[in-house]
Design a protein around this motif. Structure first.
Motif, PDB file in Angstrom:
ATOM      1  N   ALA A  67      31.533  37.181  50.519  1.00 21.59           N
ATOM      2  CA  ALA A  67      31.727  35.741  50.296  1.00 21.59           C
ATOM      3  C   ALA A  67      32.289  35.469  48.910  1.00 21.59           C
ATOM      4  O   ALA A  67      33.187  34.627  48.740  1.00 21.59           O
ATOM      5  CB  ALA A  67      30.401  35.013  50.491  1.00 21.59           C
ATOM      6  N   THR A  68      31.777  36.166  47.896  1.00 21.11           N
ATOM      7  CA  THR A  68      32.319  35.972  46.546  1.00 21.11           C
ATOM      8  C   THR A  68      33.708  36.576  46.402  1.00 21.11           C
ATOM      9  O   THR A  68      34.510  36.100  45.595  1.00 21.11           O
ATOM     10  CB  THR A  68      31.377  36.597  45.507  1.00 21.11           C
ATOM     11  N   LEU A  69      33.999  37.607  47.184  1.00 21.70           N
ATOM     12  CA  LEU A  69      35.341  38.182  47.166  1.00 21.70           C
ATOM     13  C   LEU A  69      36.379  37.156  47.597  1.00 21.70           C
ATOM     14  O   LEU A  69      37.501  37.118  47.074  1.00 21.70           O
ATOM     15  CB  LEU A  69      35.388  39.408  48.077  1.00 21.70           C
ATOM     16  N   ALA A  70      35.994  36.294  48.549  1.00 23.36           N
ATOM     17  CA  ALA A  70      36.912  35.241  48.989  1.00 23.36           C
ATOM     18  C   ALA A  70      37.248  34.281  47.855  1.00 23.36           C
ATOM     19  O   ALA A  70      38.352  33.718  47.807  1.00 23.36           O
ATOM     20  CB  ALA A  70      36.286  34.476  50.162  1.00 23.36           C
ATOM     21  N   LEU A  71      36.305  34.082  46.910  1.00 22.25           N
ATOM     22  CA  LEU A  71      36.570  33.192  45.786  1.00 22.25           C
ATOM     23  C   LEU A  71      37.726  33.699  44.938  1.00 22.25           C
ATOM     24  O   LEU A  71      38.528  32.916  44.423  1.00 22.25           O
ATOM     25  CB  LEU A  71      35.316  33.056  44.921  1.00 22.25           C
ATOM     26  N   VAL A  72      37.814  35.018  44.757  1.00 23.15           N
ATOM     27  CA  VAL A  72      38.871  35.578  43.914  1.00 23.15           C
ATOM     28  C   VAL A  72      40.241  35.299  44.523  1.00 23.15           C
ATOM     29  O   VAL A  72      41.170  34.843  43.839  1.00 23.15           O
ATOM     30  CB  VAL A  72      38.651  37.090  43.726  1.00 23.15           C
ATOM     31  N   PHE A  73      40.398  35.556  45.820  1.00 25.44           N
ATOM     32  CA  PHE A  73      41.696  35.338  46.467  1.00 25.44           C
ATOM     33  C   PHE A  73      42.026  33.847  46.537  1.00 25.44           C
ATOM     34  O   PHE A  73      43.185  33.456  46.325  1.00 25.44           O
ATOM     35  CB  PHE A  73      41.688  35.950  47.860  1.00 25.44           C
ATOM     36  N   LEU A  74      41.023  33.016  46.817  1.00 21.13           N
ATOM     37  CA  LEU A  74      41.263  31.576  46.849  1.00 21.13           C
ATOM     38  C   LEU A  74      41.644  31.064  45.468  1.00 21.13           C
ATOM     39  O   LEU A  74      42.596  30.281  45.318  1.00 21.13           O
ATOM     40  CB  LEU A  74      40.013  30.861  47.357  1.00 21.13           C
ATOM     41  N   GLY A  75      40.915  31.505  44.439  1.00 22.76           N
ATOM     42  CA  GLY A  75      41.227  31.060  43.090  1.00 22.76           C
ATOM     43  C   GLY A  75      42.594  31.523  42.624  1.00 22.76           C
ATOM     44  O   GLY A  75      43.322  30.771  41.961  1.00 22.76           O
ATOM     45  N   HIS A  76      42.978  32.755  42.954  1.00 19.41           N
ATOM     46  CA  HIS A  76      44.297  33.254  42.556  1.00 19.41           C
ATOM     47  C   HIS A  76      45.404  32.442  43.213  1.00 19.41           C
ATOM     48  O   HIS A  76      46.438  32.145  42.584  1.00 19.41           O
ATOM     49  CB  HIS A  76      44.420  34.732  42.930  1.00 19.41           C
ATOM     50  N   HIS A  77      45.203  32.062  44.465  1.00 19.37           N
ATOM     51  CA  HIS A  77      46.197  31.238  45.147  1.00 19.37           C
ATOM     52  C   HIS A  77      46.319  29.867  44.484  1.00 19.37           C
ATOM     53  O   HIS A  77      47.433  29.358  44.280  1.00 19.37           O
ATOM     54  CB  HIS A  77      45.812  31.083  46.621  1.00 19.37           C
ATOM     55  N   VAL A  78      45.195  29.267  44.116  1.00 19.20           N
ATOM     56  CA  VAL A  78      45.222  27.956  43.465  1.00 19.20           C
ATOM     57  C   VAL A  78      45.907  28.053  42.100  1.00 19.20           C
ATOM     58  O   VAL A  78      46.699  27.182  41.716  1.00 19.20           O
ATOM     59  CB  VAL A  78      43.793  27.398  43.329  1.00 19.20           C
ATOM     60  N   LEU A 120      24.708  40.836  44.778  1.00 18.95           N
ATOM     61  CA  LEU A 120      26.025  41.442  44.586  1.00 18.95           C
ATOM     62  C   LEU A 120      27.089  40.354  44.508  1.00 18.95           C
ATOM     63  O   LEU A 120      27.159  39.483  45.372  1.00 18.95           O
ATOM     64  CB  LEU A 120      26.340  42.399  45.736  1.00 18.95           C
ATOM     65  N   SER A 121      27.903  40.419  43.468  1.00 14.37           N
ATOM     66  CA  SER A 121      28.978  39.444  43.302  1.00 14.37           C
ATOM     67  C   SER A 121      30.267  40.161  42.955  1.00 14.37           C
ATOM     68  O   SER A 121      30.308  40.957  42.014  1.00 14.37           O
ATOM     69  CB  SER A 121      28.625  38.437  42.199  1.00 14.37           C
ATOM     70  N   LEU A 122      31.310  39.879  43.719  1.00 10.72           N
ATOM     71  CA  LEU A 122      32.659  40.387  43.440  1.00 10.72           C
ATOM     72  C   LEU A 122      33.588  39.273  42.997  1.00 10.72           C
ATOM     73  O   LEU A 122      34.799  39.475  42.930  1.00 10.72           O
ATOM     74  CB  LEU A 122      33.230  41.068  44.684  1.00 10.72           C
ATOM     75  N   GLY A 123      33.030  38.109  42.691  1.00  8.93           N
ATOM     76  CA  GLY A 123      33.856  36.959  42.337  1.00  8.93           C
ATOM     77  C   GLY A 123      33.744  36.531  40.898  1.00  8.93           C
ATOM     78  O   GLY A 123      34.038  35.379  40.565  1.00  8.93           O
TER      79      GLY A 123
END
Length: 366
Positions: free
Chosen positions: A107-118, A46-49
């Motif tokens: 864990a992949t969900l965190a990538l979306v929020f981190l990437g949006h911030h960057v 499962l990937s949400l990122g």
């Protein structure tokens, strides 16, 4: 498939820019959906990122080919952007090799929020909130953008959409055949075994951690390629597009189309991508849907489209868990099993006859 390819190649001569733009967005979404289908449908991860890796491909191309940036040749920048997305997936692959299920999804969900911030804060690379314009792709002196003087083929002017249409077709064809080859080969069988049972797969000699990491890297590269094509089609990239909603859209694509199927992921991508664009164009003719900008007493076309394919997901999960691809496969099987009538109408099937060479049984002599 040859007839379908010829039809797709002929469409730019007959369709206007709106329909070509829908096709471009659908092809880019199909490339990304095929990658997510390999990861979630075939490997069972499962990937949400997915939106994060799309953003890496899109912004990687813009920065590598643009100014400020290295200013590399656009074709080289596109290849490096895909490899950069794969490298981002490789950096995350140790996590994918150790966690699974809902834990991997979080864990992949965190990538979306981190990437949006960057994307919002790294102004020198991403342009911040306003984003950056996309340099046109050039290949062997040919520019995939509107040019002056205008290019005319068989009396039809070829602008940016017409040129990018053939680029999208070529990239989608590469995606289609490489993904199908991967699924039909040894890696595909290993990923299916891994999805069904990790214990059984390891007993059969499948390196579980290696294949789970490889699936994540390959899926990220497909997402990076989709991001490059999306950037070229949009001509400008902004951070808000690569949000959690985009990741949810890709999950909807593979669920509606059918998990683990290249054709199903393509069908789901076309449905989810084209529906809001069509509803936006024909909003004034649809009940309960407000035209963009009015918004009084009705819902917008984008929200209405999300409600519709959300309902489609519920219907698919209840009545056809294998998606549109499964429905098409069962329909073809029913057509093959339909009996053929050889006689005139109304006479019914001809009963089998005994061959003339068959020996007659002897009568018992009293």
């Amino acid at each position: 498939m040859l007839l379908a390819a010829l039809l797709l190649c002929a469409l730019p001569f007959y369709l206007d820019a709106f329909w070509l733009r829908i096709g471009l967005f659908s092809m880019a979404a199909a490339i990304g959906a095929v990658g997510l289908g390999l990861l979630s449908g075939t490997a069972g991860q499962l990937s949400l990122g997915h939106a994060f890796f799309l953003a890496v491909g899109a912004y990687g191309y813009v920065w590598l080919a643009g100014e400020p940036g290295p200013g590399l040749p656009p074709a080289l920048a596109a290849v490096l952007a895909v490899l950069l997305a794969g490298a981002a997936g490789g950096l995350f692959s140790p996590v994918a090799a150790r966690v699974k299920g809902i834990y991997l999804g979080v864990a992949t969900l965190a990538l979306v929020f981190l990437g949006h911030h960057v994307l919002l804060t790294a102004d020198s690379v991403t342009g911040g909130f306003n984003g950056r314009s996309v340099p046109p792709l050039e290949l062997a002196g040919f520019t995939f953008a509107a040019s002056d003087p205008e290019l005319t083929v068989l009396g039809v002017p070829f602008g940016a959409e017409e040129r990018l249409w053939y680029l999208g077709l070529a990239l989608f064809a590469v995606t289609w055949f490489t993904a199908r080859g991967l699924l039909r080969g040894r890696p595909g069988r290993a990923l299916v075994a891994l999805r069904d049972s990790e214990t059984a797969a390891s007993v059969m000699g499948v390196n579980v951690a290696k294949y789970r990491s490889a699936a994540f890297v390959v899926s990220s590269m497909y997402a990076g390629l989709a991001g490059v094509l999306l950037a070229l089609a949009f001509r400008r990239v902004v951070p808000d597009y690569f949000s959690l909603a985009l990741s949810v859209d890709y999950l909807a694509m593979i669920v509606i189309g059918g998990l683990g199927s290249v054709a199903g992921a393509t069908a789901g991508a076309v449905f989810v991508t084209a529906l809001p664009l069509l509803m936006t164009r024909y909003a004034d003719q649809l009940p309960l849907v407000a035209t963009p900008g009015s918004g009084e007493g009705s819902i917008g076309p984008t929200e209405a489209a999300r409600y519709l394919y959300g309902a489609a997901i519920v219907v698919i999960l209840l009545f056809a868990p294998d998606g549109l691809h499964g429905l098409a496969r069962r329909a073809r099987a029913r057509l093959r099993r339909r009996p053929r009538v050889t006689g005139p109408p109304g006479t019914g099937p001809t009963p089998p006859t005994t061959p003339a060479t068959t020996a007659r049984a002897k009568e018992h002599t009293p």
